[in-house]
Design an enzyme around this catalytic site. Sequence first.
Site, short mmCIF file in Angstrom:
data_model
loop_
_atom_site.label_atom_id
_atom_site.label_comp_id
_atom_site.label_asym_id
_atom_site.label_seq_id
_atom_site.Cartn_x
_atom_site.Cartn_y
_atom_site.Cartn_z
N LYS A 155 0.85 -1.18 0.00
CA LYS A 155 0.00 0.00 0.00
C LYS A 155 0.88 1.23 0.00
CE LYS A 155 0.68 1.96 3.36
NZ LYS A 155 1.95 2.53 3.92
N TYR A 209 -4.58 4.10 6.24
CA TYR A 209 -5.05 3.07 7.17
C TYR A 209 -6.44 3.41 7.71
CZ TYR A 209 -0.60 0.70 7.17
OH TYR A 209 0.49 -0.01 6.78
P1 NDP Z 1 12.50 1.51 2.59
O1 NDP Z 1 13.07 2.77 2.08
O2 NDP Z 1 12.99 0.99 3.86
O3 NDP Z 1 12.66 0.33 1.52
C1 NDP Z 1 12.45 0.53 0.14
C2 NDP Z 1 13.43 -0.38 -0.62
O4 NDP Z 1 13.14 -0.23 -2.01
C3 NDP Z 1 14.89 0.02 -0.48
O5 NDP Z 1 15.50 -0.53 0.65
C4 NDP Z 1 15.49 -0.51 -1.76
O6 NDP Z 1 15.72 -1.90 -1.60
C5 NDP Z 1 14.35 -0.38 -2.77
N1 NDP Z 1 14.49 0.76 -3.67
C6 NDP Z 1 14.62 0.65 -5.03
N2 NDP Z 1 14.73 1.86 -5.58
C7 NDP Z 1 14.68 2.76 -4.57
C8 NDP Z 1 14.77 4.18 -4.55
N3 NDP Z 1 14.90 4.92 -5.66
N4 NDP Z 1 14.71 4.78 -3.34
C9 NDP Z 1 14.56 4.08 -2.21
N5 NDP Z 1 14.46 2.71 -2.19
C10 NDP Z 1 14.54 2.07 -3.36
O7 NDP Z 1 10.91 1.75 2.64
P2 NDP Z 1 9.82 0.94 3.47
O8 NDP Z 1 10.27 -0.44 3.66
O9 NDP Z 1 9.42 1.71 4.64
O10 NDP Z 1 8.56 0.97 2.43
C11 NDP Z 1 8.53 0.16 1.30
C12 NDP Z 1 7.09 -0.10 0.88
O11 NDP Z 1 6.42 -0.77 1.94
C13 NDP Z 1 6.27 1.17 0.60
O12 NDP Z 1 5.36 0.92 -0.44
C14 NDP Z 1 5.52 1.40 1.90
O13 NDP Z 1 4.32 2.13 1.73
C15 NDP Z 1 5.26 -0.03 2.34
N6 NDP Z 1 5.09 -0.18 3.78
C16 NDP Z 1 4.02 -0.91 4.22
C17 NDP Z 1 3.81 -1.06 5.56
C18 NDP Z 1 2.67 -1.87 6.03
O14 NDP Z 1 2.43 -1.92 7.24
N7 NDP Z 1 1.95 -2.57 5.14
C19 NDP Z 1 4.68 -0.43 6.56
C20 NDP Z 1 5.81 0.26 5.98
C21 NDP Z 1 5.98 0.38 4.63
P3 NDP Z 1 17.05 -2.62 -2.15
O15 NDP Z 1 18.18 -1.93 -1.45
O16 NDP Z 1 16.85 -4.02 -1.77
O17 NDP Z 1 17.07 -2.40 -3.63
#
Ligand code: NDP
Length: 386
Positions: free
Chosen positions: A146, A234
């Site tokens: 989401k 949410y």
């Molecule tokens: P993070 O920034 O921690 O993780 C995103 C990951 O995406 C990065 O670690 C990286 O992984 C990859 N990535 C690829 N391109 C990019 C870029 N240009 N900039 C940043 N990251 C990039 O974010 P979150 O984990 O907090 O959020 C990720 C998703 O999860 C979102 O859609 C968010 O809304 C969702 N979410 C859902 C939650 C829920 O409760 N359902 C709670 C928190 C977040 P890598 O290094 O492996 O390439």
Amino acid sequence: MPDTDFTRRSLLAAGALAPLALGATRALGQQAHGTPLAGEFALPDPPGQKMRWAIVGLGNFAVGEAIPGFIDSQHARMTAFVSGSPAKQKDLGARFGVSRFYDYMNFDSIANDPEIDCVYIILPVGLHAEYTIRALKAGKHVLTEKPMASTSAECEAMIAAARAAKRQLGVAYRIHFEPTNVRAKQLIDSGEIGDIRFVSADHGFNADPNYPPHKWRLEKALAGGGSMFDIGIYGLNTSLMMLGQDPVALSANYIYPKDDPRFREVEGGIEYRLRMANGVSVAGSSSYSWSPYISQQRYMGSKGSIFMKPATTYDRNTITVEGNGPNHEVGAANPLTQFQRQLDAFSLAARANTPHKTPGEMGLRDIRLIEAMYKSADNGGEVVKL
Ligand code: NDP
């Protein structure tokens, strides 16, 4: 490849769920409504027959919450990681028994990998549409985090891609699988608090522009929108799940100081009101400038009310039923199982190729509603008919 015989206990013993050194720790219509899962799932699949998943994006939420959800899953197992970080792939691969690695450049070659049935997109929101459509074109079912995407046009393109590929597309609205919220929905549907007259839903936290997972949330290209996209959704999605109906009109106003440099590109806060055809209103709010973290919802009915604080966290949601007698708290099963239950539900839907409980149409509905909120707020809080 046999199913990986991990259990949560064995992984805990092996330290696999310890915080990672990489900093990735916890820190329309009927289809759009969806229905929460109340019952238990079928017996586990025979070994080797679980649905095989690729995780796209090994960030904070993926490592802290989504990936551990596979440990107890009955119908899902991980087979591949897609990441820009070989170090994270190696580390997590060793911890979770995953050995197939892809990056964002060679991602399309998953089409030739028979060990991947489902793809879980856990990337910044601005990347959801691109990677969802690429995965669908590769012939895989897709569960995307989401909010579904940056715009309703992107959501429509994702749904069209799923139809063209004859594959399932779901949005990871975990609350539909979270036992405390499922219990609250059961109480409401059973008439415990009578007819609902009014709902309040408030969600927010203080965004830190120097913390990488928050940094992209403040950039429109990667976030799509602001607090309403990320945390306010949410309250929006859960209240519509509880009410079982969609609004016919809404209004909204921005509620943040415009001179806060964090909110140059996306809104820092919004308050909104949804109006239902039967006269019920939902008054909601979201913010990126509240401290502490707020997650609370109240359902006010003709015979009592249900108060949930916290309402939508990973592991400690509570229900207080307030009526004519003393208030009482209602317990529910371990909310942590929401992740496992969501994976199992999507796996079963993908296997049968039938719609997931929280399908793309629900994600599209919510993005359309948030776009209508922005339209209202941009026009001084005008009422937008839906
Ligand atoms: P993070 O920034 O921690 O993780 C995103 C990951 O995406 C990065 O670690 C990286 O992984 C990859 N990535 C690829 N391109 C990019 C870029 N240009 N900039 C940043 N990251 C990039 O974010 P979150 O984990 O907090 O959020 C990720 C998703 O999860 C979102 O859609 C968010 O809304 C969702 N979410 C859902 C939650 C829920 O409760 N359902 C709670 C928190 C977040 P890598 O290094 O492996 O390439």
